[in-house]
Design an enzyme around this catalytic site. Structure first.
Site, PDB file in Angstrom:
ATOM      1  N   ASP A 146       0.854  -1.188   0.000  1.00  0.00           N
ATOM      2  CA  ASP A 146       0.000   0.000   0.000  1.00  0.00           C
ATOM      3  C   ASP A 146       0.886   1.233   0.000  1.00  0.00           C
ATOM      4  OD1 ASP A 146      -2.448  -1.380   0.095  1.00  0.00           O
ATOM      5  OD2 ASP A 146      -2.292  -1.611   2.261  1.00  0.00           O
ATOM      6  N   ASP A 180      -7.105  -1.440  -4.468  1.00  0.00           N
ATOM      7  CA  ASP A 180      -8.185  -1.108  -3.535  1.00  0.00           C
ATOM      8  C   ASP A 180      -9.117  -0.062  -4.134  1.00  0.00           C
ATOM      9  OD1 ASP A 180      -7.044  -2.798  -1.619  1.00  0.00           O
ATOM     10  OD2 ASP A 180      -5.853  -1.180  -0.762  1.00  0.00           O
TER      11      ASP A 180
END
Length: 204
Positions: A146, A180
């Protein structure tokens, strides 16, 4: 037939583009930044490198191998669903929304399944590619990369606020990736524009 083929190519293009962008950003971050390093793009956006073993936005809810297997099964089912939608010549916007969800889920699967096998650890160093199987984790136990962090508001809460008074407040705190984002956009489009189509498609 021509319309079905053009839709299929459009869906394939969406999936491939998102997968390439997602993996390119993750690999760049992993091979250029140590874990928890950050780059300030502006006051409300940072490239902040973190890794998580769980669900979207860093949540860790179940054991890693179970999550990886669940993701693989889910993506396989979504792929079958997309093929059926294309065969039925369903509205392209609806199929594209499902494709966004598929691409996002697939993008994170790549991290979970393979990254532990092909990268060494990012902790305290910049990761490098290593020979297959000599990485930081076994197959299915890789961590999802991330890096997108949007602290739009950073302030200290007033002391009179119950419980959290005087503490730092950050909005938006989760750190996520393009995969995401793709999943969230796909779900948002389905709920906003295609609720009836979604309901009808599962009844067929």
């Amino acid at each position: 037939m021509t319309n079905k083929i053009s839709k299929a190519w459009g869906v394939a293009a969406i999936i491939m583009l998102l997968l390439i962008l997602d993996q390119a950003t993750k690999i760049w971050v992993k091979t250029n930044m140590p874990l928890h390093d950050s780059i300030n793009v502006c006051s409300w956006f940072q490239v902040y490198f973190t890794e998580n073993a769980g669900m979207a936005f860093g949540m860790e809810l179940i054991d890693k191998w179970i999550l990886s297997v669940f993701r693989i099964v889910a993506v396989a089912l979504i792929a079958v669903y997309i093929v059926k939608l294309l065969q039925r010549n369903v509205n392209f916007g609806y199929v594209a929304s499902i494709a966004l969800i598929f691409a996002g889920a697939f993008g994170n699967i790549i991290d979970s399944v393979f990254y532990g096998m092909i990268f060494n650890s990012s902790y305290g160093q910049i990761a490098q590619f290593v020979p297959w199987g000599e990485g930081y984790a076994p197959l299915l136990y890789g961590k999802v990369v991330d890096m997108l962090y949007f602290p739009l508001i950073q302030t200290d809460l007033p002391s009179w606020v119950p419980i959290w008074g005087g503490k730092e407040f950050v909005f938006f705190r989760p750190i996520f990736n393009l995969a995401d984002s793709s999943i969230c956009v796909g779900v948002f489009l389905l709920l906003l524009f295609y609720r009836k189509t979604l309901s009808a498609s599962f009844k067929q």
